[in-house]
Design an enzyme around this catalytic site. Structure first.
Site, PDB file in Angstrom:
ATOM      1  N   HIS A 238      46.531  32.443  36.737  1.00 45.39           N
ATOM      2  CA  HIS A 238      47.498  32.616  35.661  1.00 45.39           C
ATOM      3  C   HIS A 238      47.566  31.309  34.877  1.00 45.39           C
ATOM      4  CE1 HIS A 238      50.939  34.195  33.569  1.00 45.39           C
ATOM      5  NE2 HIS A 238      51.574  33.071  33.800  1.00 45.39           N
TER       6      HIS A 238
ATOM      7  N   THR B 262      50.976  39.746  44.497  1.00 42.53           N
ATOM      8  CA  THR B 262      51.992  40.574  45.157  1.00 42.53           C
ATOM      9  C   THR B 262      52.521  41.535  44.104  1.00 42.53           C
ATOM     10  OG1 THR B 262      53.687  38.953  44.590  1.00 42.53           O
ATOM     11  CG2 THR B 262      52.655  38.733  46.777  1.00 42.53           C
TER      12      THR B 262
ATOM     13  N   GLU C 292      55.306  41.745  42.670  1.00 45.91           N
ATOM     14  CA  GLU C 292      56.054  41.079  41.604  1.00 45.91           C
ATOM     15  C   GLU C 292      55.101  40.203  40.791  1.00 45.91           C
ATOM     16  OE1 GLU C 292      60.020  38.352  40.758  1.00 45.91           O
ATOM     17  OE2 GLU C 292      59.437  38.743  42.823  1.00 45.91           O
ATOM     18  N   LEU C 293      55.053  40.468  39.498  1.00 44.51           N
ATOM     19  CA  LEU C 293      54.080  39.845  38.604  1.00 44.51           C
ATOM     20  C   LEU C 293      54.094  38.316  38.677  1.00 44.51           C
ATOM     21  CD1 LEU C 293      52.101  40.761  36.355  1.00 44.51           C
ATOM     22  CD2 LEU C 293      53.934  40.306  34.734  1.00 44.51           C
TER      23      LEU C 293
HETATM   24  N1  NHR Z   1      49.711  42.978  39.096  1.00 44.79           N
HETATM   25  C1  NHR Z   1      50.635  42.651  40.006  1.00 44.79           C
HETATM   26  N2  NHR Z   1      51.212  43.662  40.658  1.00 44.79           N
HETATM   27  N3  NHR Z   1      50.999  41.385  40.298  1.00 44.79           N
HETATM   28  C2  NHR Z   1      50.427  40.382  39.630  1.00 44.79           C
HETATM   29  O1  NHR Z   1      50.775  39.136  39.928  1.00 44.79           O
HETATM   30  C3  NHR Z   1      49.453  40.644  38.627  1.00 44.79           C
HETATM   31  C4  NHR Z   1      49.114  41.984  38.385  1.00 44.79           C
HETATM   32  C5  NHR Z   1      48.170  42.322  37.401  1.00 44.79           C
HETATM   33  C6  NHR Z   1      47.590  41.340  36.633  1.00 44.79           C
HETATM   34  C7  NHR Z   1      47.398  38.987  35.904  1.00 44.79           C
HETATM   35  C8  NHR Z   1      48.539  38.539  34.969  1.00 44.79           C
HETATM   36  C9  NHR Z   1      48.458  37.119  34.523  1.00 44.79           C
HETATM   37  O2  NHR Z   1      47.843  36.280  35.158  1.00 44.79           O
HETATM   38  C10 NHR Z   1      47.945  40.010  36.846  1.00 44.79           C
HETATM   39  C11 NHR Z   1      48.849  39.647  37.837  1.00 44.79           C
HETATM   40  C12 NHR Z   1      48.691  41.402  32.518  1.00 44.79           C
HETATM   41  C13 NHR Z   1      50.029  41.384  32.148  1.00 44.79           C
HETATM   42  C14 NHR Z   1      50.561  42.430  31.191  1.00 44.79           C
HETATM   43  O3  NHR Z   1      51.710  42.363  30.791  1.00 44.79           O
HETATM   44  C15 NHR Z   1      50.847  40.428  32.700  1.00 44.79           C
HETATM   45  C16 NHR Z   1      50.356  39.520  33.604  1.00 44.79           C
HETATM   46  C17 NHR Z   1      49.016  39.528  33.982  1.00 44.79           C
HETATM   47  C18 NHR Z   1      48.183  40.477  33.430  1.00 44.79           C
HETATM   48  N4  NHR Z   1      49.745  43.426  30.805  1.00 44.79           N
HETATM   49  C19 NHR Z   1      50.092  44.528  29.918  1.00 44.79           C
HETATM   50  C20 NHR Z   1      50.343  45.803  30.712  1.00 44.79           C
HETATM   51  O4  NHR Z   1      51.089  46.625  30.178  1.00 44.79           O
HETATM   52  C21 NHR Z   1      48.959  44.842  28.950  1.00 44.79           C
HETATM   53  C22 NHR Z   1      48.593  43.677  28.104  1.00 44.79           C
HETATM   54  C23 NHR Z   1      47.234  43.824  27.399  1.00 44.79           C
HETATM   55  O5  NHR Z   1      46.509  44.813  27.639  1.00 44.79           O
HETATM   56  O6  NHR Z   1      46.902  42.913  26.631  1.00 44.79           O
HETATM   57  O7  NHR Z   1      49.767  46.011  31.801  1.00 44.79           O
HETATM   58  O8  NHR Z   1      49.110  36.781  33.505  1.00 44.79           O
HETATM   59  C1  GAR Z   2      42.270  32.793  31.204  1.00 47.93           C
HETATM   60  O1  GAR Z   2      42.947  31.744  30.557  1.00 47.93           O
HETATM   61  C2  GAR Z   2      43.192  33.445  32.219  1.00 47.93           C
HETATM   62  O2  GAR Z   2      44.020  32.563  32.902  1.00 47.93           O
HETATM   63  C3  GAR Z   2      44.007  34.308  31.342  1.00 47.93           C
HETATM   64  O3  GAR Z   2      43.139  34.825  30.365  1.00 47.93           O
HETATM   65  C4  GAR Z   2      42.028  33.934  30.204  1.00 47.93           C
HETATM   66  C5  GAR Z   2      40.779  34.703  30.527  1.00 47.93           C
HETATM   67  O4  GAR Z   2      39.646  34.078  30.024  1.00 47.93           O
HETATM   68  N1  GAR Z   2      44.603  35.362  32.103  1.00 47.93           N
HETATM   69  C6  GAR Z   2      45.687  35.979  31.733  1.00 47.93           C
HETATM   70  O5  GAR Z   2      46.315  35.666  30.754  1.00 47.93           O
HETATM   71  C7  GAR Z   2      46.096  37.113  32.642  1.00 47.93           C
HETATM   72  N2  GAR Z   2      47.218  37.755  32.065  1.00 47.93           N
HETATM   73  P1  GAR Z   2      38.211  34.640  30.442  1.00 47.93           P
HETATM   74  O6  GAR Z   2      38.188  36.118  30.135  1.00 47.93           O
HETATM   75  O7  GAR Z   2      37.251  33.864  29.599  1.00 47.93           O
HETATM   76  O8  GAR Z   2      38.042  34.371  31.914  1.00 47.93           O
END
Ligand code: NHR
Ligand code: GAR
Length: 208
Positions: A109, A141, A143-144
């Site tokens: 993240h 987990t 929780e995001l």
């Molecule tokens: N799922 C869970 N249950 N827990 C985590 O910690 C997760 C996960 C899924 C993805 C990556 C995460 C990040 O590193 C991740 C961690 C997508 C969103 C989001 O809001 C938020 C956090 C992360 C990835 N996605 C939107 C949705 O409605 C769509 C956004 C888009 O398509 O651009 O799923 O930040």
């Molecule tokens: C990275 O900065 C990663 O941490 C972030 O997107 C980029 C992916 O780059 N991830 C998120 O924001 C998840 N929500 P990449 O596609 O070149 O690896």
């Protein structure tokens, strides 16, 4: 040999870093598949060029999040992974999916968690006037962005930064710490004790 499945949604530069470090450092593991929720993810091209199996599970083709998660898990399980690595994967995953891969599902993240869980982390760090930004590798987990932290790296926020320059500086350290964290996992050096990640040999982050 441990089997790594990498999930991407876009550019895939973090997946590339993992594939390259895994080969260059001869980890006891290999990347057995790259799976994307978008057919047009650029990272798929790199995977194909490197002879890696790829799969696409297009989220918009499923009627619900649960149906997408189930299809994604079925695709992933076909490759019999030991660890599933989210690398710029952009769909929130439900409880059954996360439980299925408990303690073997990792994410990076682009913030210093627990600050700025969720989206638009660089913009939010700039708006908050943060002087440091960074990235966090954690186990996933339900929780995001709240799972046990494996590794973090910090970078300075410069007065001249905008979202793009800050994101690029953070991405550089993401390319260092995510391969390191996955390597520790496949070398069986990580344990989760009461929600805290410990190294079996007492190593500290940055002193492998
Ligand atoms: N799922 C869970 N249950 N827990 C985590 O910690 C997760 C996960 C899924 C993805 C990556 C995460 C990040 O590193 C991740 C961690 C997508 C969103 C989001 O809001 C938020 C956090 C992360 C990835 N996605 C939107 C949705 O409605 C769509 C956004 C888009 O398509 O651009 O799923 O930040
Ligand atoms: C990275 O900065 C990663 O941490 C972030 O997107 C980029 C992916 O780059 N991830 C998120 O924001 C998840 N929500 P990449 O596609 O070149 O690896």
């Amino acid at each position: 040999m441990k089997r790594i499945v990498v999930l991407i949604s876009g550019r895939g530069s973090t997946m590339e870093a993992i594939v390259q470090r895994c080969a260059a450092e001869a980890w006891p593991a290999h990347v057995v598949a790259v799976v994307s929720n978008r057919g047009d993810a650029k990272g798929l091209k790199f995977a194909v060029a490197h002879g890696l199996p790829t799969a696409v599970v297009a989220h918009e083709q499923y009627g619900s999040r649960e149906a997408f998660d189930t299809a994604l898990a079925t695709t992933i399980d076909h490759f019999e992974p030991d660890v599933v690595v989210l690398a710029g994967f952009m769909r929130i995953l439900g409880v059954p999916f996360v439980s299925r891969y408990e303690h073997r599902l990792m994410n990076i993240h682009p913030s210093l968690l627990p600050a700025f869980a969720g989206l638009h982390t660089h913009r939010r760090a700039l708006e908050a006037g943060c002087k440091l930004a960074g990235a966090t590798v954690h186990f996933v987990t339900p929780e995001l962005d709240h799972g046990p932290i494996v590794m973090q790296a910090a970078v300075p926020v410069l007065a001249s930064d905008d979202e793009a320059t800050l994101a690029a500086r953070v991405l550089e350290v993401e390319h260092q710490i995510y391969p390191q964290a996955v390597r520790w996992f496949v070398e069986d050096r990580l344990r989760i004790e009461k929600g805290i990640v410990r190294h079996v040999d007492g190593a500290e982050q940055g002193r492998a």
